[in-house]
Design a protein around this motif. Structure first.
Motif, PDB file in Angstrom:
ATOM      1  N   UNK A  49     -26.208  -9.470  30.365  1.00  9.04           N
ATOM      2  CA  UNK A  49     -27.186 -10.015  29.423  1.00  9.04           C
ATOM      3  C   UNK A  49     -27.503 -11.471  29.779  1.00  9.04           C
ATOM      4  N   UNK A 110     -31.928  -8.937  21.765  1.00  9.77           N
ATOM      5  CA  UNK A 110     -30.546  -8.489  21.563  1.00  9.77           C
ATOM      6  C   UNK A 110     -29.584  -9.112  22.570  1.00  9.77           C
ATOM      7  N   UNK A 111     -30.106  -9.884  23.498  1.00 13.49           N
ATOM      8  CA  UNK A 111     -29.276 -10.415  24.583  1.00 13.49           C
ATOM      9  C   UNK A 111     -28.156 -11.320  24.084  1.00 13.49           C
ATOM     10  N   UNK A 114     -25.719  -9.624  21.694  1.00 10.18           N
ATOM     11  CA  UNK A 114     -24.783  -8.753  22.427  1.00 10.18           C
ATOM     12  C   UNK A 114     -23.680  -9.570  23.097  1.00 10.18           C
TER      13      UNK A 114
END
Lengths: 141, 108
Positions: A49, A110-111, A114
């Motif tokens: 990510x 969402x990086x 996460x």
């Protein structure tokens, strides 16, 4: 006495399709060290990510992974545009990624969430116009 | 059910099958790669229509048992070769993601 193992990678900012090379290599290296598969999964996803972020936003950077007895530490350092509002960037669904990135399946916002979800410690230091350094740790015990 | 077993079902065709004896446990459906990385579990069958090189990285990192490309989506030659090299099973399904999941559910 055990010595610290350190891996360093240049993340290429021009080639989006090669993003992931560093995290795949780390996955392989950690497997050779006999690290628990669940920990490897968390480290490599968090790192991927971060790698993707560096390619999308910062024209690449440097990733350093070190393994000590207590934890695995990932430091991602770039000289990109910086993050003006870290709290906002950490919100699920918030993204500044361009449309062409979305067609590749990224840019869902969402990086960073996460990266936080999969690590035990995460710190973002960022200065607009100077760059960003992210430090993440996954505990080994 | 193993990935090999899945390939014996009508409408499911392997594009790469380097580790066909992997056991499938559960299914995840999604096209947004970060969502998949956040939610998919190891040994899941991952149903998606995303077939670019990043799909392979996500499949490898999440350690899914296989990628199932729904709606008859296939891989470009270059991506297919990369999947083979990385040891990732990729199967194309003639059905929608929903119908693919239903078939998996019945077969398991």
């Amino acid at each position: 006495m055990s010595e610290q193992v350190v891996f360093t990678f240049d993340v290429d900012g021009d080639d989006f399709t090669s993003a992931g090379h560093a995290s795949m290599q780390v996955k392989k290296n950690l497997r050779q060290l006999g690290i628990d598969p669940d920990i490897i999964r968390r480290v490599s996803i968090a790192m991927y990510e971060g790698e993707i972020n560096m390619v999308i936003h910062a024209r690449g950077g440097v990733a350093t992974v070190s393994v000590s007895e207590e934890y695995i530490e990932i430091i991602l350092k770039d000289e990109g545009p910086g993050i003006s509002d870290i709290e906002q960037a950490m919100q699920e669904g918030f993204s500044t990624a361009p449309d062409n990135i979305r067609t590749l399946g990224f840019g869902a916002g969402m990086g960073l969430p996460n990266m936080k979800r999969y690590t035990d410690y995460m710190n973002i230091e960022s200065q607009v116009g100077v760059g960003t350094t992210i430090t993440m740790r996954v505990n080994l015990e | 059910m193993t990935v090999n077993d899945l390939c014996n079902i009508e409408g499911f065709n392997p594009l790469t099958l380097p580790e066909g004896d992997r056991e499938i446990s559960g299914v995840y459906i999604g096209d947004l790669l970060s969502w998949v990385m956040g939610k998919a579990r190891s040994d899941n069958a991952w149903i998606t229509i995303m077939s670019n090189i990043n799909t392979l990285a996500v499949a490898s990192l999440t350690d899914v048992a296989c990628v199932i490309l729904a709606e008859g989506v296939t891989l470009e030659e270059e991506v297919k070769n990369a999947a083979e090299n990385k040891g990732i099973n990729v199967i194309t399904s003639a059905y929608s993601a929903y119908d693919t999941a239903l078939i998996l559910s019945k077969a398991q």
